[in-house]
Design a protein around this motif. Structure first.
Motif, PDB file in Angstrom:
ATOM      1  N   UNK A 139      -9.964  -2.855 -25.012  1.00 25.12           N
ATOM      2  CA  UNK A 139     -11.414  -2.686 -24.956  1.00 25.12           C
ATOM      3  C   UNK A 139     -12.041  -3.492 -23.843  1.00 25.12           C
ATOM      4  N   UNK A 140     -11.566  -4.708 -23.660  1.00 21.74           N
ATOM      5  CA  UNK A 140     -12.074  -5.555 -22.583  1.00 21.74           C
ATOM      6  C   UNK A 140     -11.726  -4.951 -21.222  1.00 21.74           C
ATOM      7  N   UNK A 141     -10.520  -4.432 -21.084  1.00 22.93           N
ATOM      8  CA  UNK A 141     -10.117  -3.796 -19.821  1.00 22.93           C
ATOM      9  C   UNK A 141     -10.996  -2.596 -19.506  1.00 22.93           C
ATOM     10  N   UNK A 142     -11.315  -1.802 -20.532  1.00 20.82           N
ATOM     11  CA  UNK A 142     -12.168  -0.628 -20.322  1.00 20.82           C
ATOM     12  C   UNK A 142     -13.568  -1.042 -19.889  1.00 20.82           C
ATOM     13  N   UNK A 143     -14.116  -2.069 -20.529  1.00 19.72           N
ATOM     14  CA  UNK A 143     -15.449  -2.524 -20.159  1.00 19.72           C
ATOM     15  C   UNK A 143     -15.467  -3.056 -18.735  1.00 19.72           C
TER      16      UNK A 143
END
Length: 65
Positions: free
Chosen positions: A38-42
């Protein structure tokens, strides 16, 4: 709301370029590290949107001449 936008854009971009449109591989990665993915996507969305705006402005001003 903005986090959702960055997440959706980042997910789409990572699905195309990192996972090469392989949804099964992406799902396996998400199941093992949900928070990290999720952090990578953001971050991908956060970086992509301003970069695309800058590129668009450069193309607009170069096309004017």
């Amino acid at each position: 709301m903005i986090d959702l936008l960055f997440g959706l854009v980042g997910t789409f971009i990572r699905w195309i370029f990192i996972y090469k449109c392989n949804s099964k591989k992406m799902a396996e990665s998400y199941n093992s590290n949900t928070t990290q993915e999720g952090i990578k996507n953001n971050l991908a969305g956060l970086l992509l949107i301003p970069i695309s705006i800058v590129i668009g402005l450069i193309m607009y001003y170069l096309g004017k001449e």
